[in-house]
Every structure is written in C-alpha cells, then in structure tokens.
Scaffold this active site. Sequence first.
Site, PDB file in Angstrom:
ATOM      1  N   ASP A  43    -117.425 -25.459  67.179  1.00  0.00           N
ATOM      2  CA  ASP A  43    -116.320 -25.876  67.778  1.00  0.00           C
ATOM      3  C   ASP A  43    -115.175 -25.155  67.359  1.00  0.00           C
ATOM      4  O   ASP A  43    -114.971 -24.717  65.873  1.00  0.00           O
ATOM      5  CB  ASP A  43    -116.194 -27.513  67.645  1.00  0.00           C
ATOM      6  CG  ASP A  43    -116.896 -27.799  68.770  1.00  0.00           C
ATOM      7  OD1 ASP A  43    -117.352 -27.375  69.959  1.00  0.00           O
ATOM      8  OD2 ASP A  43    -117.230 -29.162  68.875  1.00  0.00           O
ATOM      9  N   LYS A  90    -112.749 -25.732  72.859  1.00  0.00           N
ATOM     10  CA  LYS A  90    -112.281 -26.270  74.082  1.00  0.00           C
ATOM     11  C   LYS A  90    -111.131 -26.009  75.006  1.00  0.00           C
ATOM     12  O   LYS A  90    -110.032 -25.543  74.253  1.00  0.00           O
ATOM     13  CB  LYS A  90    -111.961 -27.928  74.028  1.00  0.00           C
ATOM     14  CG  LYS A  90    -113.219 -28.832  73.262  1.00  0.00           C
ATOM     15  CD  LYS A  90    -112.768 -30.295  73.405  1.00  0.00           C
ATOM     16  CE  LYS A  90    -113.620 -30.816  72.538  1.00  0.00           C
ATOM     17  NZ  LYS A  90    -112.932 -32.107  71.746  1.00  0.00           N
ATOM     18  N   MET A  98    -107.371 -37.802  67.459  1.00  0.00           N
ATOM     19  CA  MET A  98    -106.622 -37.450  68.668  1.00  0.00           C
ATOM     20  C   MET A  98    -105.383 -37.941  69.208  1.00  0.00           C
ATOM     21  O   MET A  98    -105.161 -38.074  70.323  1.00  0.00           O
ATOM     22  CB  MET A  98    -107.719 -37.210  69.757  1.00  0.00           C
ATOM     23  CG  MET A  98    -108.975 -36.373  69.346  1.00  0.00           C
ATOM     24  SD  MET A  98    -110.181 -36.510  70.724  1.00  0.00           S
ATOM     25  CE  MET A  98    -110.945 -38.080  70.431  1.00  0.00           C
TER      26      MET A  98
HETATM   27  N1  SAH Z   1    -116.349 -35.570  65.181  1.00  0.00           N
HETATM   28  C1  SAH Z   1    -115.211 -35.422  64.897  1.00  0.00           C
HETATM   29  C2  SAH Z   1    -113.958 -35.949  65.462  1.00  0.00           C
HETATM   30  C3  SAH Z   1    -113.844 -35.040  66.697  1.00  0.00           C
HETATM   31  S1  SAH Z   1    -112.515 -35.518  67.773  1.00  0.00           S
HETATM   32  C4  SAH Z   1    -115.199 -36.322  63.262  1.00  0.00           C
HETATM   33  O1  SAH Z   1    -116.241 -37.131  63.041  1.00  0.00           O
HETATM   34  O2  SAH Z   1    -114.348 -36.271  62.577  1.00  0.00           O
HETATM   35  C5  SAH Z   1    -111.139 -34.415  66.965  1.00  0.00           C
HETATM   36  C6  SAH Z   1    -110.194 -35.131  66.334  1.00  0.00           C
HETATM   37  O3  SAH Z   1    -110.624 -35.500  64.740  1.00  0.00           O
HETATM   38  C7  SAH Z   1    -108.972 -34.238  65.826  1.00  0.00           C
HETATM   39  O4  SAH Z   1    -107.976 -34.340  66.930  1.00  0.00           O
HETATM   40  C8  SAH Z   1    -108.513 -35.242  64.656  1.00  0.00           C
HETATM   41  O5  SAH Z   1    -107.726 -36.532  65.119  1.00  0.00           O
HETATM   42  C9  SAH Z   1    -109.665 -35.424  63.932  1.00  0.00           C
HETATM   43  N2  SAH Z   1    -109.854 -34.522  62.908  1.00  0.00           N
HETATM   44  C10 SAH Z   1    -110.934 -33.669  62.862  1.00  0.00           C
HETATM   45  N3  SAH Z   1    -110.711 -32.866  61.699  1.00  0.00           N
HETATM   46  C11 SAH Z   1    -109.899 -33.224  61.169  1.00  0.00           C
HETATM   47  C12 SAH Z   1    -109.143 -32.947  59.858  1.00  0.00           C
HETATM   48  N4  SAH Z   1    -109.712 -32.134  58.999  1.00  0.00           N
HETATM   49  N5  SAH Z   1    -108.085 -33.479  59.412  1.00  0.00           N
HETATM   50  C13 SAH Z   1    -107.399 -34.556  60.311  1.00  0.00           C
HETATM   51  N6  SAH Z   1    -108.160 -34.878  61.334  1.00  0.00           N
HETATM   52  C14 SAH Z   1    -109.005 -34.115  61.872  1.00  0.00           C
END
Ligand code: SAH
Length: 492
Positions: free
Chosen positions: A37, A59, A174
């Site tokens: 991703d 995406k 998100m």
């Molecule tokens: N599966 C992922 C989440 C996916 S949804 C998890 O468990 O973390 C995607 C959202 O995750 C982004 O929009 C943001 O809100 C958050 N996110 C993912 N990586 C991030 C990071 N390094 N720092 C801050 N937010 C993050």
Amino acid sequence: MNNGGYVYLVGAGPGDLQLMTLKARRCVEMADVILYDRLVNPLLLEWTKPDCEHIYCGKLPKRHLLRQEAINEKLVQYGSEGKIVVRLKGGDPSVFGRVGEEAHALDEAGVQYEIVPGITAGIGAATYAGIPVTHRDHSASFTVVTGHDKSEKGEPLIDWQALARGSDTIAFYMGVKNLGYIANQLTLHGKPKETPVILIQWGTLGSQKTVSGTLETIAEEVSKSNLTNPAITLVGDVANIRKEPSWFERKPLFGQHILLGRTSGSQGAVAHELEELGAEVFEFPRMYSKTAEKPQADFRNFDQIVFLSPESVEIFFNWLRADKVDLRDIRAAFHVRSKKSERALEKYGCFTSELSKVKDGCSKVLLLGNAHSANDKVLLTDTWGPHEYVITHHDLVVSSTDVTCERLKDEGRIQTIVFPSAQSVQTVSDRFMKMGWSIEEINETVKVICFGSMSEKAALSAGYKVDVVLESPTKEALIKALIQSNITEVVK
Ligand code: SAH
C-alpha cells in the site's frame, strides 16, 4: 489445493522499519510477489528477494471498491499459481485494513493464508510522540475510531454520545478532513471543550510532525499548519503528557533523510549506526552478488592470494569445499584491502599478511574480486603488481531499488547524499541517469557529503555541488558532520 501457494496478510507497522515484527520481516524476505500500500515504508521493499515481483496497490480515491476487488483477485490468482504472496499493509492489517475482505476471498477460493499483526498507527505514532495511550492517572480506556466514512459526505457514522462519554483516549484514523466535525460532535455530546487533542502526522518516521490544541481550537490550529493525512488524531488527557520534543524527536539525527551510496552487496555498519541516532538511511542502489562460474585455476599453486571483497572470501572457501581441497594444502599468504574482508577470513581461522610482501615480484599472485574490479587493470597492477585475476562474483543492481528511490524522492525523503567512495559516485549517478534525473535537479534539493578527496573529485566531475568533505573517512567523522551541519532544516 496444495501447490505451495500461500498468502500472508501482513502488518508492516506504522513506518519506522524497526517496528516490523520478526515474522513480518521473514514474510517479506520469502515473498515471490509482494502487494503493498501507499502507507507502507518503501524502504522495507529492499528486504525482498532480488527477483521478487512488486505490485503497488496505492488507493485511487473513488475507485476504492474496484481496487479492493482487483487486489482480492490478484491474491487469489498468485496464491493459486503456487507462489508465496505477501500483502503488506501499513500498521495492523485488521485495523481499517480490510483484511477481513481479503481473508474471505482467499477462503472462498480455497487458498491458504495467514494474518500477521502489526503495530497500529494509533499506538505507534502516539508512543513516538511521547504519549502513552493509557495511563493510570489519566486514561483507563482507549478506542480506535475511523474519522471517515464511505458515504457521500464522508463524515463518520458513530454513536457520538457513547464515544464522548465512554472512552478516555480516542484515536481517529483518516480524520484530518473531518476534524472540525469530529471535535464538534464530541463537544456536543459531552466531552469538555478543553479536552487536549494532538495530531501526529507521519508518526514514527523522520517526517513526524505534531499539532496540539483542544477540542475547541484544534481545527483552526491544524488548518493554519497545513498538516494533512496520514495523521492520527488523538483526543484525551494523555495528550498533555507529551514533552516537546518527544524522546524520538530529540534523537540527534532525527528528521535527517540520507541516501548512502553503495558499491557492493554487503550491508554497511554505518547505516545501522545512523539509524540508531534517528536518521532514515537508504543504502542505494541495492545490490546482490551473483557467484561466477568456478574457474579452472588450482588455488594450491599461488604464493599470494588477495581478496578484494568479503564476498570473494566466502566464494573462495565454497569453491575449495566443492573441489574437496584441504585448506592446509593452500600455501599462499592471504591479503585483503578492507576490514570486512579481514573479518570474513578470520571466520575461517585465517589471518592476513603484510601487504608489502605482495609486490616482491618473484611470487605468483592471485587476485580474487568482482567482475567490475577486473576491468580496472591499471589500478590493480599498480597496487598489486603482476598477477592473475579470478572473478568470484558479479555485483548486480536489483531493479526494484529504483522504484524505492523514486518513491522516497517524491516524498521528499532524499535530503543528503553520502558518497563513501569514488566508485559509489559512479554507481549512484548511473541509476539517477537511468531514472531520467539530472544532477542539476539533484543539486537543487540535496546536500552532498564525500568521505574523502577521491570521492569529492569524482562527485565534482559528475556535476554535484559538494557541501562537505569529511575530516577523515570514518563513521565518526560522518556523524559529526551530520550533526553539525544541521541538515534537518535545509532543502526543498
Ligand atoms: N491499518 C493501519 C491504518 C490504515 S487507515 C494501521 O493499523 O495503522 C490509514 C490511516 O492510518 C491514515 O489516514 C492515518 O490516519 C493512519 N496512519 C497510518 N500510518 C500513519 C502514520 N505513520 N502516522 C500517522 N497516522 C498514520
């Protein structure tokens, strides 16, 4: 169906490479195909096998559904073909990662799979910002909530009252676009407007940024700061625990993004140390050694053997074993030109002799090295005198390394280039050229550090503007220069 096909649905963690689980790393190393991703750190693609197929599943907004179906189909297709497939997702695959849908598709198709959890961003980013999501004095509960919905308006459909009253710490994923709405709903449903809120963008990475406020002020603070996704919005008293800067942001090389030029397959200790100090390091280009065909030469006939790289040492001993030659029949003295080769020899209980003895002219000298050095006849003869040369291996560039490089550049994650040798200038520049980048373009956004005068000369003649030449060609001097030059604030 049991043709060896297997799918791993893997959490890559929030960003920092070291936050991958051991199991996740092993999956990446085994993969024949990897589907990843947008939020997966491109650097971990460097752990794949050289011939692993990489498929980007970034995406496309609005075409989400189709994309997901296409991804499911690909997982099924590759799994059915008998491949080891890794579906790599940011954070934890079960937290807003649609892993349930993928697992369902695999079940339906009868393809074997397993799910590998990861550290989710809500916890990882909070921790790296210096905030524990629960605390005996401040928070007894932690809730993970989506800040976005697939409906037209995109506002999350949540039982706001239950959330506002029932959870001390809330992590919204998100949610940046809907921040105003979220803060309003929480206040309307009973959270005090003074409740602390912090947004953590690109948590656990060198680009980590935070914006703090309260439910009342946060929407405005964030719009002033231009902070966007990916970010976690953390609501709750724990946000006040943060010390500015956090333990992570205090690391001496925090925020530095370094491309370290590489000329052979072996991993450098330098990168490891820079990472420990908080830098993000990309050793480029990624290479691997392909062993050459075993030569006819009888190694027992030489007086001196020079190993030009640690790979040559390994291959030499493999060849001895293959021919059942006893090491005690090798009468040659061994020589090396690097500490790494010396250590490789020591592993076999062999020690090196003084270099001066190589050039005494009357002995039979054998040089073992890669195909590239074999062409450098002038240098070799000047240094080592008359000799025979056996090519032990070819150092080949893994083509997917260019994709990693392009993504890092797009994300502003190449800020300093370090050239440890003149040859690394050549190797790195060749790749840049292949990707269609000009050195002038690189000069605009990047600082260049050279280990010594040879690499400086090579860099200047390739067109780089050199910012720093190290006092001495050592790891310590590099660290000192990086800390001193305060590269963090530069560039763009
Ligand atoms: N599966 C992922 C989440 C996916 S949804 C998890 O468990 O973390 C995607 C959202 O995750 C982004 O929009 C943001 O809100 C958050 N996110 C993912 N990586 C991030 C990071 N390094 N720092 C801050 N937010 C993050």
